[in-house]
Design a protein around this motif. Structure first.
Motif, PDB file in Angstrom:
ATOM      1  N   GLU A  70     -65.476  30.490  65.965  1.00 12.16           N
ATOM      2  CA  GLU A  70     -64.108  30.774  66.424  1.00 12.16           C
ATOM      3  C   GLU A  70     -63.368  31.607  65.383  1.00 12.16           C
ATOM      4  OE1 GLU A  70     -63.574  29.549  69.537  1.00 12.16           O
ATOM      5  OE2 GLU A  70     -65.639  28.926  69.246  1.00 12.16           O
ATOM      6  N   ILE A  71     -63.921  32.766  65.049  1.00 12.48           N
ATOM      7  CA  ILE A  71     -63.304  33.511  63.970  1.00 12.48           C
ATOM      8  C   ILE A  71     -62.541  34.714  64.502  1.00 12.48           C
ATOM      9  CG2 ILE A  71     -64.858  32.774  62.172  1.00 12.48           C
ATOM     10  CD1 ILE A  71     -66.470  35.195  62.571  1.00 12.48           C
ATOM     11  N   ALA A  72     -61.527  35.071  63.761  1.00 10.11           N
ATOM     12  CA  ALA A  72     -60.702  36.212  64.111  1.00 10.11           C
ATOM     13  C   ALA A  72     -60.715  37.189  62.946  1.00 10.11           C
ATOM     14  CB  ALA A  72     -59.275  35.761  64.398  1.00 10.11           C
ATOM     15  N   LEU A  78     -47.892  29.645  53.879  1.00 11.62           N
ATOM     16  CA  LEU A  78     -48.519  28.705  54.808  1.00 11.62           C
ATOM     17  C   LEU A  78     -49.562  29.318  55.736  1.00 11.62           C
ATOM     18  CD1 LEU A  78     -45.329  26.645  55.594  1.00 11.62           C
ATOM     19  CD2 LEU A  78     -47.068  26.183  53.904  1.00 11.62           C
ATOM     20  N   ILE A  91     -52.975  30.826  56.297  1.00  9.14           N
ATOM     21  CA  ILE A  91     -54.231  31.020  55.577  1.00  9.14           C
ATOM     22  C   ILE A  91     -55.364  31.349  56.538  1.00  9.14           C
ATOM     23  CG2 ILE A  91     -53.583  29.504  53.676  1.00  9.14           C
ATOM     24  CD1 ILE A  91     -55.571  27.460  54.878  1.00  9.14           C
ATOM     25  N   HIS A  92     -56.420  31.828  55.986  1.00 12.31           N
ATOM     26  CA  HIS A  92     -57.621  32.150  56.726  1.00 12.31           C
ATOM     27  C   HIS A  92     -58.797  31.526  55.978  1.00 12.31           C
ATOM     28  CE1 HIS A  92     -56.849  35.108  59.885  1.00 12.31           C
ATOM     29  NE2 HIS A  92     -58.142  35.177  60.050  1.00 12.31           N
ATOM     30  N   TYR A  93     -59.565  30.700  56.655  1.00 11.38           N
ATOM     31  CA  TYR A  93     -60.804  30.233  56.033  1.00 11.38           C
ATOM     32  C   TYR A  93     -61.859  31.281  56.329  1.00 11.38           C
ATOM     33  CZ  TYR A  93     -58.609  25.578  56.086  1.00 11.38           C
ATOM     34  OH  TYR A  93     -57.774  24.516  55.913  1.00 11.38           O
ATOM     35  N   MET A  94     -62.236  32.048  55.334  1.00 14.57           N
ATOM     36  CA  MET A  94     -63.192  33.126  55.593  1.00 14.57           C
ATOM     37  C   MET A  94     -64.555  32.546  55.958  1.00 14.57           C
ATOM     38  SD  MET A  94     -61.188  35.471  55.296  1.00 14.57           S
ATOM     39  CE  MET A  94     -61.842  37.083  55.086  1.00 14.57           C
ATOM     40  N   ALA A  95     -65.174  33.162  56.983  1.00 11.08           N
ATOM     41  CA  ALA A  95     -66.474  32.675  57.443  1.00 11.08           C
ATOM     42  C   ALA A  95     -67.238  33.832  58.065  1.00 11.08           C
ATOM     43  CB  ALA A  95     -66.290  31.557  58.464  1.00 11.08           C
ATOM     44  N   LYS A 104     -63.489  38.388  58.171  1.00 10.79           N
ATOM     45  CA  LYS A 104     -63.218  37.520  59.305  1.00 10.79           C
ATOM     46  C   LYS A 104     -63.097  36.082  58.847  1.00 10.79           C
ATOM     47  CE  LYS A 104     -65.550  40.160  62.862  1.00 10.79           C
ATOM     48  NZ  LYS A 104     -66.815  40.257  63.604  1.00 10.79           N
ATOM     49  N   GLY A 105     -62.379  35.314  59.627  1.00  6.31           N
ATOM     50  CA  GLY A 105     -62.235  33.917  59.265  1.00  6.31           C
ATOM     51  C   GLY A 105     -61.511  33.124  60.322  1.00  6.31           C
ATOM     52  N   ILE A 106     -61.391  31.829  60.058  1.00 11.10           N
ATOM     53  CA  ILE A 106     -60.696  30.932  60.973  1.00 11.10           C
ATOM     54  C   ILE A 106     -59.239  30.869  60.547  1.00 11.10           C
ATOM     55  CG2 ILE A 106     -60.574  28.584  61.868  1.00 11.10           C
ATOM     56  CD1 ILE A 106     -63.498  28.264  61.135  1.00 11.10           C
ATOM     57  N   MET A 107     -58.351  31.179  61.479  1.00 11.81           N
ATOM     58  CA  MET A 107     -56.948  31.147  61.173  1.00 11.81           C
ATOM     59  C   MET A 107     -56.448  29.705  61.104  1.00 11.81           C
ATOM     60  SD  MET A 107     -54.299  33.809  62.853  1.00 11.81           S
ATOM     61  CE  MET A 107     -55.154  33.771  64.385  1.00 11.81           C
ATOM     62  N   ALA A 108     -55.563  29.439  60.172  1.00  4.78           N
ATOM     63  CA  ALA A 108     -55.006  28.090  60.086  1.00  4.78           C
ATOM     64  C   ALA A 108     -53.592  28.193  59.531  1.00  4.78           C
ATOM     65  CB  ALA A 108     -55.861  27.217  59.175  1.00  4.78           C
ATOM     66  N   LYS A 109     -52.781  27.210  59.869  1.00 14.26           N
ATOM     67  CA  LYS A 109     -51.428  27.178  59.331  1.00 14.26           C
ATOM     68  C   LYS A 109     -51.241  25.850  58.602  1.00 14.26           C
ATOM     69  CE  LYS A 109     -47.162  29.281  60.317  1.00 14.26           C
ATOM     70  NZ  LYS A 109     -45.882  28.753  60.620  1.00 14.26           N
ATOM     71  N   LEU A 110     -50.763  25.916  57.389  1.00  8.68           N
ATOM     72  CA  LEU A 110     -50.576  24.698  56.608  1.00  8.68           C
ATOM     73  C   LEU A 110     -49.168  24.154  56.812  1.00  8.68           C
ATOM     74  CD1 LEU A 110     -52.193  25.863  53.247  1.00  8.68           C
ATOM     75  CD2 LEU A 110     -53.222  24.439  54.981  1.00  8.68           C
ATOM     76  N   PRO A 111     -48.996  22.853  56.692  1.00 10.31           N
ATOM     77  CA  PRO A 111     -47.638  22.290  56.777  1.00 10.31           C
ATOM     78  C   PRO A 111     -46.891  22.548  55.478  1.00 10.31           C
ATOM     79  CG  PRO A 111     -49.244  20.564  56.388  1.00 10.31           C
ATOM     80  CD  PRO A 111     -50.019  21.822  56.517  1.00 10.31           C
ATOM     81  N   PRO A 112     -45.564  22.684  55.529  1.00 12.63           N
ATOM     82  CA  PRO A 112     -44.813  22.912  54.291  1.00 12.63           C
ATOM     83  C   PRO A 112     -44.961  21.743  53.338  1.00 12.63           C
ATOM     84  CG  PRO A 112     -43.394  23.086  56.232  1.00 12.63           C
ATOM     85  CD  PRO A 112     -44.721  22.638  56.708  1.00 12.63           C
ATOM     86  N   ILE A 138     -65.582  22.940  57.578  1.00 13.64           N
ATOM     87  CA  ILE A 138     -65.373  24.146  58.388  1.00 13.64           C
ATOM     88  C   ILE A 138     -66.025  23.993  59.760  1.00 13.64           C
ATOM     89  CG2 ILE A 138     -66.144  26.565  58.607  1.00 13.64           C
ATOM     90  CD1 ILE A 138     -63.598  26.237  57.008  1.00 13.64           C
ATOM     91  N   TYR A 150     -63.719  21.817  61.834  1.00 11.54           N
ATOM     92  CA  TYR A 150     -62.530  22.592  62.177  1.00 11.54           C
ATOM     93  C   TYR A 150     -62.859  23.605  63.268  1.00 11.54           C
ATOM     94  CZ  TYR A 150     -57.830  24.126  60.954  1.00 11.54           C
ATOM     95  OH  TYR A 150     -56.486  24.373  60.968  1.00 11.54           O
ATOM     96  N   ASN A 151     -64.031  24.215  63.123  1.00  9.84           N
ATOM     97  CA  ASN A 151     -64.482  25.223  64.080  1.00  9.84           C
ATOM     98  C   ASN A 151     -64.682  24.622  65.466  1.00  9.84           C
ATOM     99  OD1 ASN A 151     -65.531  27.912  64.622  1.00  9.84           O
ATOM    100  ND2 ASN A 151     -67.487  26.867  64.879  1.00  9.84           N
ATOM    101  N   GLU A 170     -53.732  16.866  58.842  1.00  9.06           N
ATOM    102  CA  GLU A 170     -54.769  16.609  57.840  1.00  9.06           C
ATOM    103  C   GLU A 170     -54.273  15.586  56.849  1.00  9.06           C
ATOM    104  OE1 GLU A 170     -57.054  19.939  56.339  1.00  9.06           O
ATOM    105  OE2 GLU A 170     -56.098  21.176  57.847  1.00  9.06           O
TER     106      GLU A 170
END
Lengths: 146, 179
Positions: free
Chosen positions: A53-55, A134, A136-140, B39-47, B126, B129-130, B173
């Motif tokens: 599921e990467i963008a 806030l 981020i991208h987990y690179m994969a 490329k990667g998995i997009m994520a948003k962290l809480p403040p 990962i 999460y994926n 999390e």
């Protein structure tokens, strides 16, 4: 009659190579535009995990990279270290380095070796949260088997 | 005679070597550059908040608790699952609409809670999460098909927001345990 014979004896005309430079230049420009020259050299060994599921990273010029992995020069198994901008950094100092209100909307790319344990990753994530960056991208890498 | 010679010399520069120069540059670029796939998995962290998070009472049926231990094994809602089963289970949890008493009442109330040990590997994290993202993507895609007759990817931004409002992706999390 003589005209006819004359024509037959003519050799096949050479293929014009005048447009060859143009073609090659076009290829050259294509490669120059498409490729990204990496100025940053990583000091840590990183094998990215695989995911489906990467963008694609938008605005890759504006993203900051954080690398977590084992020191390249390490000969034995060592604890993973964190690298930002060409140098190693202590985990507690990360939020000073990356905090910048003007960059709050820019993405941070986390490039983490797949064998690193989650402890240090969580610590780094807490530091990123402290810096209020806030997104981020987990690179994969793309997992083609699924 | 003299004039004739001069005009001939300033005729044209030989462009035959141009191709060679261009090839040389081309090969240089081909060799030195690597097409890096960013490329990667997009994520948003809480403040970040100094205070410990407040305890918000949530019906346990609406929480999909996923725990990953130090050996990278999964415990999902108290059951052991393999990583391959997680996506379908998560999808069933999100799109339950109150059918099963142990799963979510409706997608709007569904929360995914992730917890891992400090020695869980990043790769396991990962992949979990994926899979959760994959379950949500599937749910969004089906909702998009139902509502707008199109794939989620092809929707406009307001349309995407509407779908995300109906099926919000909430991943909470927890602090990892000290193992």
């Amino acid at each position: 009659m003589s005209r006819f014979k004359n024509k037959q004896g003519k050799e096949t005309p050479k293929v014009s190579t005048a447009s060859l430079p143009d073609i090659v230049f076009m290829l050259l420009f294509f490669f120059m535009v498409v490729t990204v020259i990496r100025q940053k050299e990583t000091l840590v060994d990183i094998t990215l995990p695989q995911a489906t599921e990467i963008a694609k990273l938008q605005n890759s010029r504006k993203t900051e990279h954080i690398y977590i992995g084992q020191d390249r020069r390490a000969t034995t198994h060592e604890a993973p270290r964190v690298q930002i901008n060409d140098k190693f950094i202590q985990v507690d100092d990360i939020h000073f380095t990356i905090a910048d209100p003007a960059k709050d909307d820019d993405i941070i790319a986390l490039e983490v070796d797949r064998e690193v344990s989650m402890g240090i990753v969580t610590d780094v994530k807490t530091e990123i949260r402290k810096a209020n960056r806030l997104k981020i991208h987990y690179m994969a890498n793309q997992d083609y088997e699924k | 005679m003299l004039k004739n010679k001069r005009t001939r010399t300033s005729d044209e520069i030989n462009a035959g070597s141009m191709a060679d120069i261009a090839f040389l540059l081309l090969i240089f670029f081909l060799v030195t550059t690597t097409i890096s796939a960013e490329k990667g998995i997009m994520a948003k962290l809480p403040p970040y908040d100094d205070d410990p998070p407040q305890h918000v009472p949530v019906n346990t049926r609406n929480i999909l608790s996923v725990k990953v231990n130090k050996d990278d094994l999964l415990l999902v809602k108290g059951k052991e699952l393999s990583i391959g089963e997680l996506k379908d289970f998560a999808y069933g949890f999100i799109m339950n609409y109150g059918k099963d008493d142990n799963l979510s009442e409706k997608p709007k109330k569904a929360i995914v809670s992730l917890q891992n040990d400090r020695s869980t590997s990043y790769e396991a994290y990962i992949s979990v999460y994926n899979e959760i993202k994959a379950a949500y993507n599937q749910a969004w895609n089906e909702q998009a098909e139902k509502r707008f007759n199109d794939e989620y990817e092809n929707l406009t931004i307001p349309q995407k927001k509407e779908i995300q409002k109906e099926i919000p992706l909430v991943i909470s999390e927890a602090e990892p345990t000290e193992i």
